[in-house]
Design a protein around this motif. Structure first.
Motif, PDB file in Angstrom:
ATOM      1  N   ARG A 129       0.825  -1.198   0.000  1.00  0.00           N
ATOM      2  CA  ARG A 129       0.000   0.000   0.000  1.00  0.00           C
ATOM      3  C   ARG A 129       0.867   1.257   0.000  1.00  0.00           C
ATOM      4  O   ARG A 129       1.941   1.288   0.606  1.00  0.00           O
ATOM      5  N   LYS A 130       0.402   2.262  -0.678  1.00  0.00           N
ATOM      6  CA  LYS A 130       1.039   3.572  -0.606  1.00  0.00           C
ATOM      7  C   LYS A 130       0.759   4.149   0.780  1.00  0.00           C
ATOM      8  O   LYS A 130      -0.320   3.958   1.343  1.00  0.00           O
ATOM      9  N   THR A 131       1.728   4.852   1.333  1.00  0.00           N
ATOM     10  CA  THR A 131       1.539   5.476   2.637  1.00  0.00           C
ATOM     11  C   THR A 131       1.732   6.982   2.531  1.00  0.00           C
ATOM     12  O   THR A 131       2.381   7.483   1.609  1.00  0.00           O
ATOM     13  N   VAL A 137       3.058  11.610  14.009  1.00  0.00           N
ATOM     14  CA  VAL A 137       2.576  10.231  14.074  1.00  0.00           C
ATOM     15  C   VAL A 137       3.137   9.320  12.998  1.00  0.00           C
ATOM     16  O   VAL A 137       2.933   8.113  13.037  1.00  0.00           O
ATOM     17  N   GLY A 138       3.834   9.868  11.988  1.00  0.00           N
ATOM     18  CA  GLY A 138       4.469   9.021  10.988  1.00  0.00           C
ATOM     19  C   GLY A 138       3.572   8.670   9.817  1.00  0.00           C
ATOM     20  O   GLY A 138       2.735   9.467   9.394  1.00  0.00           O
ATOM     21  N   ARG A 139       3.726   7.442   9.310  1.00  0.00           N
ATOM     22  CA  ARG A 139       3.065   7.045   8.069  1.00  0.00           C
ATOM     23  C   ARG A 139       1.790   6.244   8.302  1.00  0.00           C
ATOM     24  O   ARG A 139       1.714   5.427   9.214  1.00  0.00           O
ATOM     25  N   PHE A 140       0.799   6.506   7.421  1.00  0.00           N
ATOM     26  CA  PHE A 140      -0.467   5.788   7.451  1.00  0.00           C
ATOM     27  C   PHE A 140      -0.809   5.340   6.033  1.00  0.00           C
ATOM     28  O   PHE A 140      -0.538   6.062   5.070  1.00  0.00           O
ATOM     29  N   PRO A 141      -1.470   4.174   5.880  1.00  0.00           N
ATOM     30  CA  PRO A 141      -1.802   3.651   4.539  1.00  0.00           C
ATOM     31  C   PRO A 141      -3.141   4.140   4.014  1.00  0.00           C
ATOM     32  O   PRO A 141      -3.795   3.452   3.234  1.00  0.00           O
ATOM     33  N   TYR A 142      -3.585   5.286   4.428  1.00  0.00           N
ATOM     34  CA  TYR A 142      -4.826   5.862   3.941  1.00  0.00           C
ATOM     35  C   TYR A 142      -4.824   7.339   4.287  1.00  0.00           C
ATOM     36  O   TYR A 142      -4.017   7.814   5.098  1.00  0.00           O
ATOM     37  N   LYS A 143      -5.740   8.062   3.674  1.00  0.00           N
ATOM     38  CA  LYS A 143      -5.860   9.484   3.959  1.00  0.00           C
ATOM     39  C   LYS A 143      -7.340   9.840   3.931  1.00  0.00           C
ATOM     40  O   LYS A 143      -8.045   9.530   2.973  1.00  0.00           O
ATOM     41  N   GLY A 144      -7.814  10.469   4.991  1.00  0.00           N
ATOM     42  CA  GLY A 144      -9.220  10.823   5.091  1.00  0.00           C
ATOM     43  C   GLY A 144      -9.453  12.290   4.767  1.00  0.00           C
ATOM     44  O   GLY A 144      -8.622  13.149   5.095  1.00  0.00           O
ATOM     45  N   PHE A 145     -10.576  12.561   4.141  1.00  0.00           N
ATOM     46  CA  PHE A 145     -10.874  13.919   3.694  1.00  0.00           C
ATOM     47  C   PHE A 145     -12.278  14.343   4.118  1.00  0.00           C
ATOM     48  O   PHE A 145     -13.247  13.633   3.851  1.00  0.00           O
ATOM     49  N   PHE A 146     -12.379  15.506   4.750  1.00  0.00           N
ATOM     50  CA  PHE A 146     -13.669  16.138   4.957  1.00  0.00           C
ATOM     51  C   PHE A 146     -14.081  16.902   3.707  1.00  0.00           C
ATOM     52  O   PHE A 146     -15.257  17.136   3.480  1.00  0.00           O
ATOM     53  N   ASP A 147     -13.096  17.296   2.917  1.00  0.00           N
ATOM     54  CA  ASP A 147     -13.342  17.959   1.640  1.00  0.00           C
ATOM     55  C   ASP A 147     -13.456  16.880   0.575  1.00  0.00           C
ATOM     56  O   ASP A 147     -12.459  16.323   0.104  1.00  0.00           O
ATOM     57  N   PHE A 148     -14.687  16.538   0.176  1.00  0.00           N
ATOM     58  CA  PHE A 148     -14.902  15.407  -0.717  1.00  0.00           C
ATOM     59  C   PHE A 148     -14.385  15.679  -2.124  1.00  0.00           C
ATOM     60  O   PHE A 148     -13.943  14.761  -2.820  1.00  0.00           O
ATOM     61  N   VAL A 321      -8.203  -2.269  -3.354  1.00  0.00           N
ATOM     62  CA  VAL A 321      -9.426  -2.827  -2.786  1.00  0.00           C
ATOM     63  C   VAL A 321      -9.106  -4.071  -1.973  1.00  0.00           C
ATOM     64  O   VAL A 321      -9.568  -4.235  -0.833  1.00  0.00           O
ATOM     65  N   LEU A 322      -8.308  -4.950  -2.545  1.00  0.00           N
ATOM     66  CA  LEU A 322      -7.958  -6.203  -1.875  1.00  0.00           C
ATOM     67  C   LEU A 322      -7.314  -5.945  -0.522  1.00  0.00           C
ATOM     68  O   LEU A 322      -7.707  -6.522   0.500  1.00  0.00           O
ATOM     69  N   MET A 323      -6.338  -5.063  -0.485  1.00  0.00           N
ATOM     70  CA  MET A 323      -5.607  -4.840   0.758  1.00  0.00           C
ATOM     71  C   MET A 323      -6.451  -4.084   1.777  1.00  0.00           C
ATOM     72  O   MET A 323      -6.344  -4.323   2.987  1.00  0.00           O
ATOM     73  N   SER A 324      -7.320  -3.193   1.312  1.00  0.00           N
ATOM     74  CA  SER A 324      -8.209  -2.488   2.229  1.00  0.00           C
ATOM     75  C   SER A 324      -9.189  -3.453   2.880  1.00  0.00           C
ATOM     76  O   SER A 324      -9.473  -3.345   4.081  1.00  0.00           O
ATOM     77  N   ARG A 325      -9.735  -4.398   2.096  1.00  0.00           N
ATOM     78  CA  ARG A 325     -10.678  -5.374   2.664  1.00  0.00           C
ATOM     79  C   ARG A 325      -9.991  -6.304   3.652  1.00  0.00           C
ATOM     80  O   ARG A 325     -10.548  -6.656   4.695  1.00  0.00           O
ATOM     81  N   ARG A 326      -8.763  -6.688   3.341  1.00  0.00           N
ATOM     82  CA  ARG A 326      -8.075  -7.647   4.209  1.00  0.00           C
ATOM     83  C   ARG A 326      -7.719  -7.051   5.566  1.00  0.00           C
ATOM     84  O   ARG A 326      -7.571  -7.788   6.547  1.00  0.00           O
ATOM     85  N   VAL A 327      -7.582  -5.736   5.634  1.00  0.00           N
ATOM     86  CA  VAL A 327      -7.305  -5.108   6.927  1.00  0.00           C
ATOM     87  C   VAL A 327      -8.377  -5.486   7.944  1.00  0.00           C
ATOM     88  O   VAL A 327      -8.087  -5.715   9.113  1.00  0.00           O
TER      89      VAL A 327
END
Length: 372
Positions: A129-131, A137-148, A321-327
């Motif tokens: 996964r891209k981080t 806090v360092g690296r995370f494998p996702y990024k959340g947005f309030f600005d859609f 998709v695959l890696m997100s579901r497996r989490v």
């Protein structure tokens, strides 16, 4: 890339927003001038500023749930959902021995139907996964947005760069004790089984969270939410919702096995090709996904009990998709085997999983020290 249609049960689509909820730490480790410049003039600063602003709005709207349940002016449907949350919270404490602390004691009404959009990406030629890097806090494998709009723009840019991308809504979050997280209206709109599942899932995080092991943590919480919801509705004497909870867990196990098998098949074809052979690796994994789609449509789909017709044809299949579901669904059968060995006692199964994990950590640490 345009976001794909949300899955019908979004309780598995949560956003652990610790990276921006620790924003205050940045102010404590940098001068005010540098902090203002960072937050206002850089893309990351703007992102964190927006997240902190939205979080402040959510926290400012908190109201005590017991007060809302007791208030006659509270809309009846909302009152019923909030009462169910309190009941599930008490069940988690009394029957599952989970730590509730102050979680699910307050409620925030939002002015939108989606809490946040989460963007995840993965390399198409390897299961990685891209981080994203965040201050403190360092690296995370996702990024959340309030600005859609920004979320979609980011997804499109990643897709143009050659990444596999997935975008989906999150209706709930856990800050793992950093804040007294309120229950938000985007979570309450879920059906009763999903709502109870969410409460138990998040309280498992409050009770136990293995550092640096996201897939274990989320899959363990998926197990506790799924099996725990069954026990909740059984204890409540609600046979209809008990059957729905059982169907949910059946589907979680079925799809978890599907994602697991698909990942192993892709790993196998990647292992036969050198890392430098990007184009052949992508072609090989596309062949796996073509077979997986047929399996999903012909074999898995007819067994699903809670997913709408046509979902198996619509769900995207790519590495992101695959890696997100497996989490959220990695080896759910292992947790269920502990549950079976415990005689169907969910509280004992939780205790055994936590104890086994702690024993494993201690053993690993002793081995490491002996090696030094």
């Amino acid at each position: 890339m345009i976001p794909h249609p949300a899955e019908p049960r979004q309780h598995l689509r949560r956003y652990l927003g610790t990276q921006w909820r620790r924003l205050l730490k940045i102010a404590g480790t940098a001068s005010a001038t540098l902090a203002v410049a960072f937050l206002g003039l850089t893309p990351m600063g703007c992102y964190l500023s927006r997240a902190a602003y939205e979080e402040a709005r959510i926290l400012a709207r908190r109201q005590p749930i017991p007060r809302l349940v007791a208030r006659e002016s509270t809309e009846p449907a909302l009152r019923a959902k909030l009462a169910l949350v309190l009941e599930a919270r008490q069940f988690a404490v009394d029957s599952l021995r989970l730590k509730a602390e102050e979680s699910f004691t307050t409620f925030s009404q939002l002015d939108r139907d989606t809490l946040v959009l989460v963007v995840s990406a993965a390399y198409p030629d390897r299961l990685e996964r891209k981080t994203w890097w965040f201050p403190v806090v360092g690296r995370f494998p996702y990024k959340g947005f309030f600005d859609f709009t920004e979320a979609r723009r980011t997804a499109e840019a990643l897709s143009a760069e050659g990444y596999d991308v997935t975008v989906g809504p999150a209706s709930a979050f856990s800050t793992l004790g950093w804040f007294n997280d309120p229950l938000v209206s985007t979570t309450v709109k879920a059906d009763s089984v999903t709502l109870v599942n969410t409460v138990l899932h998040e309280l498992l995080h409050t009770t136990f969270f293995a550092k640096g092991q996201v897939s274990f943590n989320e899959s363990f919480a998926t197990f506790v939410g799924g099996r725990g919801a069954e026990h909740f509705f059984r204890a409540r004497g609600d046979s209809a919702l008990l059957r729905r909870a059982q169907d949910d867990w059946h589907d979680d196990l079925l799809l978890g096995a599907f994602w697991e098998r698909t990942a192993k098949e892709i790993d196998s074809v990647f292992a036969t090709l050198p890392d430098s052979a990007r184009t052949p690796r992508i072609a090989a994994r596309d062949t796996v996904y073509t077979r997986a789609r047929r399996r999903l449509v012909d074999s898995v789909g007819p067994q699903l009990r809670t997913y709408p017709a046509g979902w198996v044809e619509r769900v995207p299949l790519n590495n992101a998709v695959l890696m997100s579901r497996r989490v959220y669904a990695e080896r759910l059968d292992r947790f269920d085997s502990v549950y079976t060995a415990a005689g169907g006692d969910i509280r004992e199964a939780i205790r055994r999983v936590i104890a086994a994990h702690r024993d494993s950590v201690r053993t690993t640490e002793k081995t490491r020290k002996a090696g030094n």
